[in-house]
Design a protein around this motif. Structure first.
Motif, PDB file in Angstrom:
ATOM      1  N   ALA A 193     -31.192 -91.823-160.044  1.00  0.00           N
ATOM      2  CA  ALA A 193     -30.304 -91.930-158.893  1.00  0.00           C
ATOM      3  C   ALA A 193     -29.281 -93.007-159.170  1.00  0.00           C
ATOM      4  CB  ALA A 193     -31.113 -92.275-157.659  1.00  0.00           C
ATOM      5  N   CYS A 194     -28.011 -92.686-158.944  1.00  0.00           N
ATOM      6  CA  CYS A 194     -26.990 -93.638-159.353  1.00  0.00           C
ATOM      7  C   CYS A 194     -26.020 -93.961-158.235  1.00  0.00           C
ATOM      8  CB  CYS A 194     -26.236 -93.095-160.559  1.00  0.00           C
ATOM      9  SG  CYS A 194     -25.265 -91.648-160.184  1.00  0.00           S
ATOM     10  N   MET A 195     -25.049 -94.817-158.565  1.00  0.00           N
ATOM     11  CA  MET A 195     -24.026 -95.169-157.591  1.00  0.00           C
ATOM     12  C   MET A 195     -23.075 -94.004-157.350  1.00  0.00           C
ATOM     13  SD  MET A 195     -24.177 -97.983-155.997  1.00  0.00           S
ATOM     14  CE  MET A 195     -22.507 -98.353-155.458  1.00  0.00           C
ATOM     15  N   HIS A 197     -28.770-101.380-153.622  1.00  0.00           N
ATOM     16  CA  HIS A 197     -28.757 -99.914-153.557  1.00  0.00           C
ATOM     17  C   HIS A 197     -29.731 -99.335-154.587  1.00  0.00           C
ATOM     18  CE1 HIS A 197     -26.607 -95.899-153.375  1.00  0.00           C
ATOM     19  NE2 HIS A 197     -27.080 -95.851-154.615  1.00  0.00           N
ATOM     20  N   GLU A 198     -29.613 -99.777-155.839  1.00  0.00           N
ATOM     21  CA  GLU A 198     -30.490 -99.237-156.888  1.00  0.00           C
ATOM     22  C   GLU A 198     -31.951 -99.601-156.605  1.00  0.00           C
ATOM     23  OE1 GLU A 198     -29.220 -97.067-158.552  1.00  0.00           O
ATOM     24  OE2 GLU A 198     -27.090 -97.578-158.476  1.00  0.00           O
ATOM     25  N   HIS A 254     -33.459 -97.391-154.103  1.00  0.00           N
ATOM     26  CA  HIS A 254     -33.813 -96.064-154.627  1.00  0.00           C
ATOM     27  C   HIS A 254     -35.296 -95.968-154.983  1.00  0.00           C
ATOM     28  CE1 HIS A 254     -30.317 -93.641-154.467  1.00  0.00           C
ATOM     29  NE2 HIS A 254     -29.577 -94.357-155.297  1.00  0.00           N
ATOM     30  N   GLU A 314     -29.377 -91.328-151.042  1.00  0.00           N
ATOM     31  CA  GLU A 314     -28.253 -92.241-151.285  1.00  0.00           C
ATOM     32  C   GLU A 314     -27.904 -93.013-150.013  1.00  0.00           C
ATOM     33  OE1 GLU A 314     -27.126 -92.925-154.178  1.00  0.00           O
ATOM     34  OE2 GLU A 314     -28.170 -91.312-155.247  1.00  0.00           O
ATOM     35  N   HIS A 362     -24.262 -88.079-152.933  1.00  0.00           N
ATOM     36  CA  HIS A 362     -23.636 -89.241-152.283  1.00  0.00           C
ATOM     37  C   HIS A 362     -22.712 -88.770-151.170  1.00  0.00           C
ATOM     38  CE1 HIS A 362     -24.482 -90.324-156.461  1.00  0.00           C
ATOM     39  NE2 HIS A 362     -24.776 -91.516-155.991  1.00  0.00           N
TER      40      HIS A 362
END
Ligand code: ZN
Length: 683
Positions: free
Chosen positions: A19-21, A519-520, A523, A580, A643
């Motif tokens: 899972a990313c930005m 955020h990360e 996750h 997200e 996102h």
């Protein structure tokens, strides 16, 4: 992100949980010690309480129309463009033969071959002829599977996807993974939805497929007929595919199997031929991620005529390679994927495209050269300090959760304490010594690089887990959390202005990079991530009661986002974006708490540019999401991107945070804060 390889990576990512930005690919160090916020890019005439996106970014939005070769322009794209300029210099210097290192030789030759337009034009489709001959020579369904395996080895993914990755329920081993795939449109829904916009895209897709067959030398009538075959075949695969929302359930993509079991349920398909051809005569246990899809693929192998398969495979191969072939292929490919799907006006100049392809195919070689020039130890130290503070804030926040029992909290701490953090670039660089890249034909370099990558991935089988591996290159302007590795990774590319300022005001750094770290980290505890334990295993560590309470909160955040309607009648898909959105909200809350803690030891100016510490935190966060997007790209993202659109990543979390309304003294009707009953607080 780019089409083919990224498509493959994203299928895998959704399967193994990365899972990313969510921002685009590709630095430069910053040594500013007073730059704080870009306050001149704000629109101070706007009301922060009612339009915070405009207030924080108004002047920037006015001054930065989307460049014609982009479908979106954001803070991340600003950095990406700067990185591209830096990488161009690196590649050009390397191409002159100035670099002595193996990485410099590889990048130099790759870049030179990619920039040799005359040679690429002269070659035309010649580079694909050997594979076309193999496709043409298919005599039975066994050979069909052998040719499909051959294409998989070359980075082309017809019919389904294959990769080696961690076993999600036993993350100390690698196993083969077989998953749904084989489509040319971005998602199964594009084949099945009946609204006018989707139908129009489908029609234009058929025109594009027809055009590719014409470029391959088919007569107009035949090209049209072939395109119809491709469409029928891909639509059948689409119907058997899980939706993007279904793919967010990791259990739905986990089905441990082996060759015997697969062959028992599907007696007709020569699966052993497929594995043999891959070089895996004894594949052992593997994850048959999407059994219904694979069963349908098997039925298709045994019922569709070989002539039709040959058409489909020719198309899949040509489409996968189109953007690196001669200009007629490149332009046709751009007309559909760039213009029609994303709304981009102009093709990127060749040098940008070549750098993008090298980034995809041998990106760590470029990364090695990049970090030696553009990434210093100061950035790493500053980010590590933030990570520590943010983890501490997360621990305290978990401790205070009223809805979670102590039993589950102890397990959550365990997971939090185990998370591995990687910053900047890998400790061990990828070994490209067996990859031959020269100044000869570009397509040959691309093919060898794809084969190298396949072999590198396959060679993981039977080996211990490689904890040094990175799933993004150092120059990437993005970050990710990987569930089965239980690690978060921040490439050098994202750690630079305007996203991160070395030695700058903490309020701005925590609002921006701090919130990304938060955020990360969140996750690991979002609706997907929370299903994995401290060792990255897909294994519940929750009490039933806590799980129930968590899911009520997830439902509430889904509902909030379902209500947003960014364009046409299209709403954000709350279920698709839940992970997200949870990470955005949690990340911001934890980063703000961490900032407050850091102030005890490192006090910051009470007011800068008329803004308090908390106000600067929120403005910096909104500035990290500044962006403009083309309508077509927005529609595509709403259909496929987990996102939410950038503007909503700013305004939606704020409506759940009294800290924001307090900071800007938003009262009464002007307050964006939701009533307590619909407000969400998860982490
Ligand atoms: Zn994310």
């Amino acid at each position: 992100m780019r089409t083919k390889n990224i498509f493959k990576r994203s299928v895998l990512a959704s399967l193994v949980g990365v899972a990313c930005m969510g921002n685009a690919v590709f630095a430069q160090t910053a040594t500013s010690n007073q730059l704080v916020l870009e306050s001149m890019t704000m629109d101070k005439k706007a009301d922060p309480c009612t339009d915070f996106f405009q207030y924080s970014n108004g002047e920037w939005l006015k001054a930065n129309p989307i460049p014609s070769d982009r479908a979106r322009y954001s803070a991340y794209d600003e950095v990406t463009e700067r990185n591209l300029a830096a990488l161009k210099l690196i590649a050009e210097t390397a191409a002159k033969g100035d670099g002595k290192s193996k990485a410099a030789q590889l990048v130099g030759a790759f870049y030179a071959s990619g920039m040799n337009e005359a040679q690429i034009e002269k070659e035309g489709i010649k580079p694909l002829e050997p594979q076309f001959a193999q496709i043409n020579g298919i005599k039975d369904s066994q050979q069909l599977l052998a040719v499909i395996a051959g294409l998989h080895k070359q980075g082309v993914s017809p019919l389904f996807g294959f990769a080696v990755d961690q076993d999600a329920k036993n993350t100390t081993r690698y196993i083969p993974q077989i998953m749904q795939g084989g489509l040319g449109l971005p998602d199964r829904d594009y084949y099945l939805k009946t609204d006018a916009k989707t139908k129009d895209i489908r029609d234009k897709y058929v025109v594009y497929v027809t055009q590719i067959f014409s470029l391959l030398g088919d007569a107009p009538y035949q090209a049209k007929k072939n395109a119809a075959v491709v469409m029928t075949l891909e639509t059948r695969l689409a119907k058997a595919s899980l939706t993007k929302v279904e793919l967010r359930d990791p259990q739905a993509s986990y089905h441990l199997s082996d060759l015997n079991a697969l062959q028992k349920t599907d007696k007709k398909t020569a699966w052993s031929t497929y594995f043999n051809e891959l070089g895996l005569a004894q594949p052992g246990q593997f994850n048959l991620a999407h059994p219904k899809f694979i069963a349908e693929a098997g039925r298709m192998v045994n019922s569709i005529s070989l002539d039709q398969w040959k058409i489909y495979l020719r198309w899949q191969l040509a489409n996968a390679r189109a953007k690196d072939l001669s200009s007629t292929f490149v332009n046709a490919n751009f007309d559909f994927y760039g213009k029609t799907l994303a709304g981009t006006k102009e093709l990127q100049p060749r040098w940008k495209r070549v750098l993008g392809s090298i980034d995809n195919m041998a990106g760590e070689a470029m990364g090695e050269l990049y970090v030696s020039k553009f990434f210093g130890p100061e950035a790493k130290a500053g980010v590590l300090e933030m990570v520590d503070n943010i983890k501490l804030a997360m621990r305290e926040s978990i401790g205070k959760l009223e809805w979670m029992s102590d039993t589950t909290k102890q397990q959550a701490y365990k997971k939090l304490d185990t998370i591995l953090v990687k910053i900047g670039y890998p400790d061990v660089w990828r070994d490209y010594s067996s990859l031959q890249i020269d100044t000869g034909p570009y397509a040959a370099n691309m093919a060898r690089a794809a084969e190298f990558e396949f072999k590198r991935n396959l060679a993981k089988l039977g080996k211990p887990i490689d904890r040094n591996e990175w799933s993004m290159t150092p120059q990437t302007v993005n970050a990710y959390y990987a569930q089965t590795m239980n690690e978060m990774v921040f490439p050098a590319g994202i750690l630079q202005p305007p996203l991160y300022h070395v030695n700058a005001d903490s309020a701005a750094n925590y609002g921006n990079t701090g919130a990304t770290i938060g955020h990360e980290l969140t996750h690991a505890f979002d609706d997907e991530g929370r299903q994995y334990d401290a060792q990255g295993n897909l294994k519940s560590w929750w009490t039933k009661d806590d799980e129930k309470k968590f899911l009520v909160r997830v439902k509430a955040i889904e509902k909030q986002f379902d209500e947003f309607n960014p364009i046409d009648k299209l709403h954000i898909n709350g279920k698709l974006t839940a992970g997200e959105n949870i990470a955005d909200l949690g990340g911001m809350k934890i980063a703000l708490q961490a900032l407050h803690k850091s102030l005890e030891r490192k006090p910051q100016a009470r007011e800068i540019d008329g803004l308090t510490v908390d106000q600067r935190f929120f403005v910096a966060n909104a500035q990290s999401f500044r962006s403009l997007i083309r309508d077509e790209m927005l529609r595509m993202k709403l259909a496929t991107d987990p996102h939410s659109p950038d503007k909503y990543r700013v305004i939606a979390p704020l409506a759940n945070m009294s800290e924001f309304s307090d900071a800007f003294q938003c009262k009464g009707d002007r307050s964006p804060l939701r009533p307590t009953a619909t407000r969400v607080n998860i982490w």
